[in-house]
Design an enzyme around this catalytic site. Structure first.
Site, PDB file in Angstrom:
ATOM      1  CG  ASP A 112      -7.941   2.017   0.648  1.00 60.99           C
ATOM      2  OD1 ASP A 112      -9.093   2.491   0.752  1.00 60.99           O
ATOM      3  OD2 ASP A 112      -7.354   1.438   1.597  1.00 60.99           O
ATOM      4  CG  ASP A 127     -10.698  -1.402   4.899  1.00 56.48           C
ATOM      5  OD1 ASP A 127     -10.988  -1.968   5.968  1.00 56.48           O
ATOM      6  OD2 ASP A 127      -9.622  -0.771   4.762  1.00 56.48           O
ATOM      7  CE  LYS A 184      -4.774  -0.110   0.335  1.00 59.57           C
ATOM      8  NZ  LYS A 184      -5.519  -0.937   1.300  1.00 59.57           N
ATOM      9  CE  LYS A 242      -4.216   3.570   2.366  1.00 68.02           C
ATOM     10  NZ  LYS A 242      -5.456   2.953   2.857  1.00 68.02           N
ATOM     11  CB  SER A 254      -0.865  -0.031   1.259  1.00 68.48           C
ATOM     12  OG  SER A 254      -1.608   1.155   1.376  1.00 68.48           O
ATOM     13  CD  GLU A 278      -8.938  -1.200   0.609  1.00 64.92           C
ATOM     14  OE1 GLU A 278      -7.954  -1.386  -0.138  1.00 64.92           O
ATOM     15  OE2 GLU A 278      -8.864  -1.333   1.841  1.00 64.92           O
ATOM     16  CE  LYS A 301      -7.523  -2.842   6.664  1.00 64.69           C
ATOM     17  NZ  LYS A 301      -7.764  -1.380   6.686  1.00 64.69           N
ATOM     18  N   GLY A 315      -4.158  -4.564   5.879  1.00 64.19           N
ATOM     19  CA  GLY A 315      -3.074  -4.257   6.815  1.00 64.19           C
ATOM     20  C   GLY A 315      -3.415  -3.022   7.616  1.00 64.19           C
TER      21      GLY A 315
END
Ligand code: SMG
Ligand code: MG
Length: 370
Positions: free
Chosen positions: A189, A239, A162, A164, A136, A214, A263, A291
């Site tokens: 995400d 998520d 991934k 952000k 990430s 995400e 998670k 994570g």
């Protein structure tokens, strides 16, 4: 029979190797709670994924400390359990506090696996000896910096990237990565940074062939995500919105996502993870392991859990050195050049916790029980 004789709670603070920025802010430090359960001369470790601030989730290290100290640990102390799958039910009188529940429940799984002398993955029924690792990459100050970070992670072998995103940092960065690195496995995400009014803008990501987007919409929303999924070609992954198995079931019933990030901390631990995992498998929905900037203790749990069969996509379970140098465990979690991590084979989570490093990072310490 697993006997819970004593519990140790600690608040730790560790500097991050490099800042991590999401749509809700930039952090330079990780504050976290470690739980250790002791019984029959053995101990099991759990790590609470709650953060210092209520930005990712309502739970924080402060609320988790309170829940663990006053309600959760007292419900386990002095008790004997046939199996750690009974622990979540023993905590059920307490509403919510999933991250606090997960920390102590996961410590019980580690303790149980150590009593059996088996790696946690075997106790769970895991099916693989290595797991696929993704990274990430946080929001950066410039596209150049982002491309530099992505180049470094791809060179290290990670199987998917991934990034952000947030309004103003979305299509441009994705376009730049595709232009520079071509057809790599890529996803974004948003950590709840958009609203349904942005559906048209988010559809501009469709041509880039992302694996998924995400948590684009609000942290507790399901209905708008279902509407957004109908309007996007790209798969929506949830998520934050799935904070329990019940909400997972609702999300699938509504068609709010095509992929689920699991998670264990977010949904109450390992037993709940197995239930959500099986539920998704039954609906043909792939899952992957998220994570939470865990130390090697939480990371080791994540690796074992990722061996369950429906964890078919690379997760946010990466090498220790991306976050902490040194980590609390030795050796640290390593990623091989093929982008996989070996599942530890020792008893329990199978990693060695370095007590002096834990002690040095500890800001509060509490022992409960005999
Ligand atoms: O542990 O590698 C990690 C971090 C992965 O991006 C990551 N986690 O929303 O999925 C997510 C974020 C939550 C953590 S931000 C505090
Ligand atoms: Mg996320």
């Amino acid at each position: 029979m697993m006997h819970v004789e004593r519990a140790e709670l600690r608040v730790l603070r560790l500097p991050l190797v490099r800042f991590f920025e999401t749509s809700f802010g930039r952090q330079h430090e990780r504050e976290l709670i470690l739980v250790r359960l002791l019984g029959d001369g053995l101990s099991g470790w759990g790590e609470c994924v709650a953060e210092a601030d209520p930005y990712y989730s309502a739970e924080t290290t402060t609320t988790a400390w309170y829940a663990l100290r006053d309600y959760l640990v007292p419900r386990l102390l002095g008790r004997r359990f046939e199996h750690p799958a009974e622990v979540y039910a023993a905590l059920s009188q307490v509403r919510g506090h999933q991250m606090a529940k997960a920390a102590v429940e996961m410590a019980a799984w580690d303790l149980h696996a150590r009593r059996l002398g088996l790696p946690l993955s075997k106790v769970l029924g895991g099916v693989r000896a290595r797991i696929a690792s993704g990274v990430s990459v946080g929001i950066q100050d410039s596209i150049e910096q982002l491309l530099e970070q992505v180049a470094k992670e791809l060179a290290a072998g990670y199987q998917r990237i991934k990034i952000k995103v947030k309004p103003g940092w979305d299509v441009g960065p994705v376009e730049a990565i595709r232009a520079r690195f071509g057809d790599v496995r890529l996803m974004v995400d948003a950590n709840a940074a958009y609203t349904l009014d942005d559906a048209g803008h988010l559809a501009a990501l469709d041509p880039f062939g992302l694996m998924m987007i995400e948590q684009p919409l609000d942290y507790d929303d399901l209905a708008d995500h279902a509407e957004l999924q109908r309007r996007l070609a790209t798969a929506v992954c949830l998520d934050e919105s799935i904070d329990s198995v019940a909400h997972g079931r609702a999300a699938l019933a509504l068609g709010a996502c095509r992929v689920v990030n699991i998670k264990p901390g977010r949904i109450g631990g390992i037993r709940e993870t197995m239930r959500l995992h099986d539920l998704c498998a039954g609906h043909g929905i792939p899952v992957w392991h998220g994570g939470m900037l865990e130390t090697g203790i939480g990371r080791a749990h994540n690796i074992h859990i990722s061996t369950l069969p429906n964890f078919t996509l690379p997760g946010d379970v990466a090498a220790s050195k991306r976050y902490f140098q040194p980590d609390l465990i030795e050796p640290g979690i390593e990623v091989d050049p093929d982008g996989t991590i070996e599942v530890p084979t020792g008893p329990g989570i199978g990693v060695t916790v370095i007590d002096e490093r834990v002690a040095a990072a500890t800001h509060a310490h509490l022992v409960l029980g005999s």
